[in-house]
Design a protein around this motif. Sequence first.
Motif, short mmCIF file in Angstrom:
data_model
loop_
_atom_site.label_atom_id
_atom_site.label_comp_id
_atom_site.label_asym_id
_atom_site.label_seq_id
_atom_site.Cartn_x
_atom_site.Cartn_y
_atom_site.Cartn_z
N VAL A 267 0.81 -1.14 -0.17
CA VAL A 267 0.03 0.06 0.13
C VAL A 267 0.84 1.25 -0.14
O VAL A 267 1.82 1.55 0.92
CB VAL A 267 -0.98 -0.19 1.12
CG1 VAL A 267 -2.11 1.11 1.19
CG2 VAL A 267 -1.82 -1.13 1.26
N GLY A 268 0.93 2.15 -1.03
CA GLY A 268 1.69 3.08 -1.25
C GLY A 268 0.92 4.47 -0.48
O GLY A 268 -0.44 4.45 -0.98
N LEU B 281 -0.19 -6.70 4.66
CA LEU B 281 -0.31 -5.65 3.97
C LEU B 281 1.06 -4.81 4.38
O LEU B 281 1.62 -5.13 5.46
CB LEU B 281 -1.30 -4.72 4.63
CG LEU B 281 -2.79 -5.06 4.29
CD1 LEU B 281 -3.71 -4.32 4.73
CD2 LEU B 281 -2.91 -5.26 2.58
N GLU B 282 1.66 -4.25 3.55
CA GLU B 282 3.08 -3.49 3.62
C GLU B 282 2.75 -1.94 3.27
O GLU B 282 2.36 -1.70 2.16
CB GLU B 282 4.36 -4.05 2.98
CG GLU B 282 5.56 -3.15 3.29
CD GLU B 282 6.51 -3.94 2.50
OE1 GLU B 282 7.44 -3.26 2.08
OE2 GLU B 282 6.44 -5.21 1.94
N LEU B 283 2.90 -1.17 4.26
CA LEU B 283 2.74 0.41 4.07
C LEU B 283 3.98 0.97 3.61
O LEU B 283 5.08 0.90 4.44
CB LEU B 283 2.12 0.91 5.21
CG LEU B 283 1.83 2.53 5.06
CD1 LEU B 283 0.90 2.90 3.95
CD2 LEU B 283 1.32 2.93 6.48
N VAL B 284 3.98 1.59 2.53
CA VAL B 284 5.16 2.29 2.12
C VAL B 284 4.64 3.67 2.03
O VAL B 284 3.78 3.89 1.08
CB VAL B 284 5.81 2.00 0.87
CG1 VAL B 284 7.01 2.56 0.30
CG2 VAL B 284 6.03 0.40 0.60
N HIS B 285 5.35 4.57 2.71
CA HIS B 285 4.92 6.06 2.92
C HIS B 285 5.83 7.03 2.57
O HIS B 285 7.02 6.75 3.01
CB HIS B 285 3.91 6.18 4.06
CG HIS B 285 4.53 6.27 5.24
ND1 HIS B 285 5.31 7.23 5.81
CD2 HIS B 285 4.99 4.96 6.04
CE1 HIS B 285 6.39 7.04 7.01
NE2 HIS B 285 5.79 5.56 6.99
N TYR B 286 5.49 8.28 2.18
CA TYR B 286 6.27 9.40 1.88
C TYR B 286 5.60 10.63 2.47
O TYR B 286 4.41 11.03 2.27
CB TYR B 286 6.99 9.58 0.54
CG TYR B 286 7.80 8.17 0.10
CD1 TYR B 286 9.03 8.28 0.36
CD2 TYR B 286 7.12 7.47 -0.72
CE1 TYR B 286 9.87 7.31 0.16
CE2 TYR B 286 7.79 6.43 -1.23
CZ TYR B 286 9.37 6.08 -0.76
OH TYR B 286 10.17 5.14 -1.30
N ASP B 287 6.36 11.67 3.10
CA ASP B 287 5.71 13.13 3.35
C ASP B 287 5.99 14.07 2.43
O ASP B 287 7.27 14.40 2.07
CB ASP B 287 6.40 13.17 4.73
CG ASP B 287 6.01 14.72 5.27
OD1 ASP B 287 4.97 15.23 4.60
OD2 ASP B 287 6.93 15.22 5.84
N ASP B 288 4.92 14.63 1.74
CA ASP B 288 5.20 15.62 0.76
C ASP B 288 5.35 17.03 1.31
O ASP B 288 5.61 17.98 0.64
CB ASP B 288 3.96 15.71 -0.33
CG ASP B 288 2.68 16.02 0.21
OD1 ASP B 288 2.71 16.64 1.36
OD2 ASP B 288 1.57 15.71 -0.44
N ALA C 289 5.03 9.72 -5.68
CA ALA C 289 4.23 8.89 -6.43
C ALA C 289 4.70 8.09 -7.51
O ALA C 289 4.64 6.79 -7.70
CB ALA C 289 2.89 9.49 -7.18
N ARG C 290 5.84 8.63 -8.15
CA ARG C 290 6.73 7.94 -9.32
C ARG C 290 7.36 7.10 -8.52
O ARG C 290 7.83 5.70 -9.02
CB ARG C 290 7.48 8.93 -10.05
CG ARG C 290 8.12 8.53 -11.29
CD ARG C 290 9.17 9.40 -11.81
NE ARG C 290 8.44 10.54 -12.45
CZ ARG C 290 7.76 10.48 -13.49
NH1 ARG C 290 7.92 9.40 -14.29
NH2 ARG C 290 7.08 11.72 -13.97
N ARG C 291 8.05 7.32 -7.55
CA ARG C 291 8.80 6.46 -6.62
C ARG C 291 8.10 5.22 -6.13
O ARG C 291 8.51 4.18 -6.40
CB ARG C 291 9.62 7.02 -5.61
CG ARG C 291 10.54 6.23 -4.88
CD ARG C 291 11.03 6.84 -3.55
NE ARG C 291 11.77 8.00 -3.83
CZ ARG C 291 12.25 8.78 -2.91
NH1 ARG C 291 12.18 8.27 -1.91
NH2 ARG C 291 13.01 10.02 -3.19
N LEU C 292 6.78 5.36 -5.82
CA LEU C 292 5.96 4.25 -5.26
C LEU C 292 5.57 3.31 -6.35
O LEU C 292 5.69 2.21 -6.25
CB LEU C 292 4.68 4.96 -4.67
CG LEU C 292 4.98 5.63 -3.07
CD1 LEU C 292 3.71 6.20 -2.95
CD2 LEU C 292 5.27 4.43 -2.14
#
Length: 383
Positions: A31-32, A70-77, A88-91
Amino acid sequence: MKKRALISAAISLMATCTLPVLAQARDPIRVGAVLSTTGPAAYLGDPQLKTLQVYIARINEEGGVLGRKLELVHYDDASEAAKANGFARRLIEDDKVDFLIAGTTTGATMAMAPLVDKAGIPLISLSGAVVVVEPVKKWIFKTPHTDRMAAEKVFEDMKKRGFKRVALLSETSGFGQSGAKETRAVALKYGIALVADETYGPKDTDVTAQLAKIRAVPDLQAVFVFGLGQGPAVVTKNYAQLGIQLPLYQSHGVASNEFIKLAGKASEGVRLPSPALLVANALAANDPQRPLVTSYAATYWKQYKEEPSTFGGYALDALTIGVAAIKRAGGTNKEAVRTALEQTKGFMGTTGQFNMSATDHMGLDLSAFRMLEVKDGGWVLSK
């Protein structure tokens, strides 16, 4: 001997073909998320990330989804829409996520939209503007009410109270601009005249100049602020400092206890449309949302010792709707999941009841909003 060799080769081929399928079945469902956990929209994005973390952990403890974790992969904008596109491109390209819960703000969501469409990956947005789902975008869905619905709910209340001459003060963010546009579009429908129309920036620390102009308008009856994050709290403080006594309305972009903390005593009397979560314990015993929102509030408090916010509720609804779609699709095939999302019917979330379709990628109606008011430092149902 030849027969044995053929059988052995067939078994070997079957094993070779089956291994990737079995491996995929054991692989986690990724899950991105791109969320605004710092910056002006942080009090929206922070509870969204926390909600995803606690509920994904719970799902995994209960066995996962279709036998997969489930695996959460997250980034802070950092509340900067321009950064959302890169994350989003990285995810999509590097992290190979299966679906996205992304876009705390409208600007971030729209910055990601072209990538999502090109990659063909489902995205459930947590942003408010109607532009996210109108016109319908094949791969994008959303869980919050739209800005148009917020304006309509506010104007319903104003009409009930006899307010006809209203000032609009909107933020120059994507959400604020869209909200202002929708407010202007529906005002006449409710017999409302917008006799002042001012703007402020999301990072402005003083809005007294705009409010002074608004205060000078003859026969003004109420003020409607359309923004999110910290800006509306600044507006509310300045409103009190100038001694303006007119009713002050906000949008669902500040439907959180954090708004009251930021605005302090100046928030007293502010009215806004909101999901039921902020008044969970005040709901009637037979209210269909009460079990869900009280359970979420208790879970969030137990984990973080913080009051939950409607913004975290949007994330919970997105996760639950996404997981249900994966189950109906029988896996993570992106087109199958997208189709299953469109088949979301009768789902009761923290935000309201969702009924999505091929022509409606949100699925909420105006009844999902409650009108709230700040009273004695807390949210109550407005009378």
